[in-house]
Scaffold this active site. Sequence first.
Site, short mmCIF file in Angstrom:
data_model
loop_
_atom_site.label_atom_id
_atom_site.label_comp_id
_atom_site.label_asym_id
_atom_site.label_seq_id
_atom_site.Cartn_x
_atom_site.Cartn_y
_atom_site.Cartn_z
N ASP A 7 -4.32 -2.24 -2.74
CA ASP A 7 -5.40 -1.46 -3.33
C ASP A 7 -6.02 -0.48 -2.33
O ASP A 7 -5.96 -0.68 -1.11
CB ASP A 7 -6.53 -2.39 -3.80
CG ASP A 7 -6.22 -3.08 -5.11
OD1 ASP A 7 -5.07 -2.98 -5.58
OD2 ASP A 7 -7.13 -3.74 -5.65
N ASP A 8 -6.63 0.56 -2.91
CA ASP A 8 -7.63 1.43 -2.25
C ASP A 8 -7.06 2.60 -1.46
O ASP A 8 -7.82 3.45 -1.01
CB ASP A 8 -8.57 0.64 -1.33
CG ASP A 8 -9.47 -0.32 -2.08
OD1 ASP A 8 -9.38 -0.36 -3.32
OD2 ASP A 8 -10.25 -1.03 -1.44
N HIS A 63 -13.65 4.71 -6.77
CA HIS A 63 -13.90 3.30 -6.48
C HIS A 63 -15.41 2.97 -6.47
O HIS A 63 -15.92 2.38 -5.51
CB HIS A 63 -13.28 2.90 -5.14
CG HIS A 63 -13.02 1.43 -5.00
ND1 HIS A 63 -14.02 0.50 -4.79
CD2 HIS A 63 -11.87 0.72 -5.03
CE1 HIS A 63 -13.50 -0.71 -4.70
NE2 HIS A 63 -12.18 -0.61 -4.84
N HIS A 104 -4.97 -4.96 0.82
CA HIS A 104 -5.52 -3.60 0.86
C HIS A 104 -4.81 -2.83 1.98
O HIS A 104 -4.83 -3.27 3.14
CB HIS A 104 -7.02 -3.63 1.11
CG HIS A 104 -7.79 -4.25 -0.02
ND1 HIS A 104 -7.86 -5.62 -0.20
CD2 HIS A 104 -8.51 -3.69 -1.04
CE1 HIS A 104 -8.60 -5.87 -1.28
NE2 HIS A 104 -8.99 -4.73 -1.81
#
Length: 254
Positions: free
Chosen positions: A69-70, A124, A224
């Site tokens: 993620d991210d 986000h 992440h």
Amino acid sequence: AINLKANPMSIRKLLFILFMIFACFDTAIAQCITQRTIEIKTKDYPLVGKAQYKQTLPLNKKEIVLTFDDGPNPNTTESVLNTLNKFCLKATFFVVGRMVESNSKIFKKIIDNGHSIGNHSYSHPMPFNKLKFVDQYVEIENGNYAIHTAGGDISTKLFRFPGLGRTAEAEHHLNSRDISVWSVDIETKDYIFSHLNPDAARKNMIAVMEASLRRNDKGMLLMHDIHKNSALALDFIIQKLYNDGYSFVHIKVN
């Protein structure tokens, strides 16, 4: 014909070069991990991940889907990609729209390396589930647009809520757009340990992962790709899972 007596040094050099070539080839082959690929339809898996939903992906016991993620992040995603390439593994990257826009070259590399792409919103915002639906809608659609634009007209049928902040209204919108919502089955909580030294962070990630695996022995593993400690730990985590009898699956969605 080669004159061995006339060229002993040349022959030794040639044999050494051939040995090094085959040694490197064997090492590269030994590092590759066999990975199963599954194709699924979004309508069959609209909401998946045992952390929040009843259903998960169609996996056998001890099968793992790697997800990140991210990102993409200019300082750490490259390292994650290199580790995945080392083991010949494909993962799913849930990207943030504004990160895609500012790191389009790395985003293209994720795509070119054959990994799957998911939308993780445009900016986000946290907590996502406290936003008005109109703002959730904008985050979802702007994230999709950033992926479509930077990826060369690609689209994604996957979404993961920022912070897993789900809402029924947003889930309904995503499913109506033929987009599957992925939560998580297995956690590392790597974001909590980003401030620790790499060894301590890795040990904590492993402990969290093992506790999570005791609850769910298969499913989506969440990490992440924006944290240095996560990128550094990935090699060890993959090898540990493999040595503990887990196998890896790449999911393609259509």
